[in-house]
Design a protein around this motif. Sequence first.
Motif, mmCIF file in Angstrom:
data_model
loop_
_atom_site.group_PDB
_atom_site.id
_atom_site.type_symbol
_atom_site.label_atom_id
_atom_site.label_comp_id
_atom_site.label_asym_id
_atom_site.label_seq_id
_atom_site.Cartn_x
_atom_site.Cartn_y
_atom_site.Cartn_z
ATOM 1 N N ALA A 13 -7.718 10.214 -3.164
ATOM 2 C CA ALA A 13 -7.370 11.582 -3.532
ATOM 3 C C ALA A 13 -7.816 11.903 -4.955
ATOM 4 N N ILE A 14 -8.160 13.163 -5.167
ATOM 5 C CA ILE A 14 -8.437 13.708 -6.493
ATOM 6 C C ILE A 14 -7.373 14.747 -6.800
ATOM 7 N N GLU A 32 2.642 6.814 -4.053
ATOM 8 C CA GLU A 32 3.776 6.256 -3.319
ATOM 9 C C GLU A 32 3.510 6.214 -1.817
ATOM 10 N N HIS A 33 2.694 7.150 -1.349
ATOM 11 C CA HIS A 33 2.370 7.186 0.080
ATOM 12 C C HIS A 33 1.093 6.434 0.416
ATOM 13 N N GLY A 34 0.612 5.629 -0.531
ATOM 14 C CA GLY A 34 -0.469 4.698 -0.219
ATOM 15 C C GLY A 34 -1.863 5.133 -0.591
ATOM 16 N N ALA A 35 -2.012 6.315 -1.197
ATOM 17 C CA ALA A 35 -3.344 6.790 -1.563
ATOM 18 C C ALA A 35 -3.817 6.164 -2.871
ATOM 19 N N LYS A 36 -5.139 6.086 -3.024
ATOM 20 C CA LYS A 36 -5.759 5.795 -4.312
ATOM 21 C C LYS A 36 -6.025 7.141 -4.968
ATOM 22 N N VAL A 37 -5.735 7.241 -6.262
ATOM 23 C CA VAL A 37 -5.731 8.558 -6.886
ATOM 24 C C VAL A 37 -6.601 8.601 -8.130
ATOM 25 N N MET A 38 -7.477 9.586 -8.170
ATOM 26 C CA MET A 38 -8.289 9.896 -9.346
ATOM 27 C C MET A 38 -7.694 11.127 -10.009
ATOM 28 N N PHE A 85 -13.446 4.427 -5.491
ATOM 29 C CA PHE A 85 -12.509 4.253 -4.385
ATOM 30 C C PHE A 85 -13.164 4.236 -3.015
ATOM 31 N N GLY A 86 -14.473 4.441 -2.960
ATOM 32 C CA GLY A 86 -15.188 4.344 -1.695
ATOM 33 C C GLY A 86 -15.079 5.551 -0.794
ATOM 34 N N GLY A 87 -14.519 6.636 -1.283
ATOM 35 C CA GLY A 87 -14.397 7.833 -0.455
ATOM 36 C C GLY A 87 -13.638 8.917 -1.171
ATOM 37 N N VAL A 88 -13.597 10.086 -0.550
ATOM 38 C CA VAL A 88 -12.745 11.193 -0.979
ATOM 39 C C VAL A 88 -12.160 11.796 0.295
ATOM 40 N N ASP A 89 -10.855 11.793 0.387
ATOM 41 C CA ASP A 89 -10.182 12.324 1.577
ATOM 42 C C ASP A 89 -9.300 13.525 1.269
ATOM 43 N N ILE A 90 -8.851 13.611 0.018
ATOM 44 C CA ILE A 90 -7.896 14.650 -0.376
ATOM 45 C C ILE A 90 -8.313 15.222 -1.720
ATOM 46 N N LEU A 91 -8.307 16.543 -1.807
ATOM 47 C CA LEU A 91 -8.524 17.218 -3.087
ATOM 48 C C LEU A 91 -7.350 18.144 -3.346
ATOM 49 N N VAL A 92 -6.707 17.957 -4.483
ATOM 50 C CA VAL A 92 -5.629 18.856 -4.907
ATOM 51 C C VAL A 92 -6.118 19.649 -6.111
ATOM 52 N N ASN A 93 -6.353 20.935 -5.896
ATOM 53 C CA ASN A 93 -6.780 21.826 -6.971
ATOM 54 C C ASN A 93 -5.541 22.343 -7.692
ATOM 55 N N ASN A 94 -5.157 21.618 -8.733
ATOM 56 C CA ASN A 94 -3.922 21.937 -9.448
ATOM 57 C C ASN A 94 -4.158 22.493 -10.848
ATOM 58 N N ALA A 95 -5.328 22.269 -11.417
ATOM 59 C CA ALA A 95 -5.571 22.666 -12.808
ATOM 60 C C ALA A 95 -5.346 24.158 -13.014
ATOM 61 N N GLY A 96 -4.681 24.476 -14.102
ATOM 62 C CA GLY A 96 -4.430 25.873 -14.426
ATOM 63 C C GLY A 96 -3.979 26.018 -15.865
ATOM 64 N N VAL A 97 -4.130 27.204 -16.408
ATOM 65 C CA VAL A 97 -3.658 27.507 -17.761
ATOM 66 C C VAL A 97 -3.000 28.878 -17.745
ATOM 67 N N THR A 98 -2.210 29.139 -18.772
ATOM 68 C CA THR A 98 -1.619 30.470 -18.952
ATOM 69 C C THR A 98 -2.012 31.020 -20.314
ATOM 70 N N VAL A 227 2.943 18.957 -1.126
ATOM 71 C CA VAL A 227 1.513 18.650 -1.172
ATOM 72 C C VAL A 227 1.206 17.434 -0.307
ATOM 73 N N VAL A 228 2.023 16.401 -0.417
ATOM 74 C CA VAL A 228 1.823 15.196 0.403
ATOM 75 C C VAL A 228 1.857 15.555 1.884
ATOM 76 N N PHE A 229 2.816 16.375 2.273
ATOM 77 C CA PHE A 229 2.906 16.783 3.675
ATOM 78 C C PHE A 229 1.622 17.467 4.134
ATOM 79 N N LEU A 230 1.141 18.440 3.358
ATOM 80 C CA LEU A 230 -0.060 19.175 3.762
ATOM 81 C C LEU A 230 -1.301 18.292 3.777
ATOM 82 N N ALA A 231 -1.315 17.239 2.952
ATOM 83 C CA ALA A 231 -2.462 16.336 2.901
ATOM 84 C C ALA A 231 -2.410 15.263 3.975
ATOM 85 N N SER A 232 -1.262 15.121 4.631
ATOM 86 C CA SER A 232 -1.025 14.003 5.540
ATOM 87 C C SER A 232 -1.338 14.347 7.000
#
Length: 251
Positions: A13-14, A32-38, A85-98, A227-232
Amino acid sequence: MSKEDRMLDGKAAIVTGGGQGIGLAIAEALLEHGAKVMIADVDVDKAAASIESWRANGAPVLATACDVTSERDQEQLVARCLEEFGGVDILVNNAGVTRDRYMTKMTTDDFDLVLDVSLKGAWLGTRAVAGLFREQGSGAVVNVSSLSGKIGNPGQTNYSAAKAGLIGLTKAAAKELGPSGARVNAVQPGLIRTDMTLAMKPEIFASKEAEVPMGRAGTPEEVADAVVFLASPMASYINGAVLEVTGGRGI
């Protein structure tokens, strides 16, 4: 958490903007749910410090510098996740500013910056994984929007517009990527206890909390669970959806 309870074993995941707050909580939940995370963050030193203890305990997590408004940085981010990590399976676009100000006092630079980071950044990230997700016939993108994008907030015309735009992006990208087996969804957090919201004047925070039918603000961990639910695999037939994490505020 037992291995049987983990939903993301073997996934990579990213998480953009993952060095603090909601992004960091999302990264922790994915781990916690077993993903490798960047973790990608414009402040890579802060991100690296945030995950130092996790890495010391052997967690498969890395921090890397990324300006999400840069097409080159986004492409390099995907390439590094593939390399490490040998792959990309999940992308979470979380970056933001105010950059909050009433319209008459807001500069065009502050308007552009907020839309560039929150909206253009998510578009660039989604585009960067789109070809890979189509090729592998799977993948999950989760965009972190905000209740501000649904109800609007005075002093946040830039932020509200960006977060509303994320919903349109989510639905259009879901239609483009869905035929390949990839999914694109969004979460829409409401009042969440973060450094940013807790910096409000106490009376303002209390007035916003009073608008929540559940009577309290949420936590970053509650957003991360969504987020975990939607990615799972549990959300295998959910595509183009917007999941509100608001305690009922704004309904």
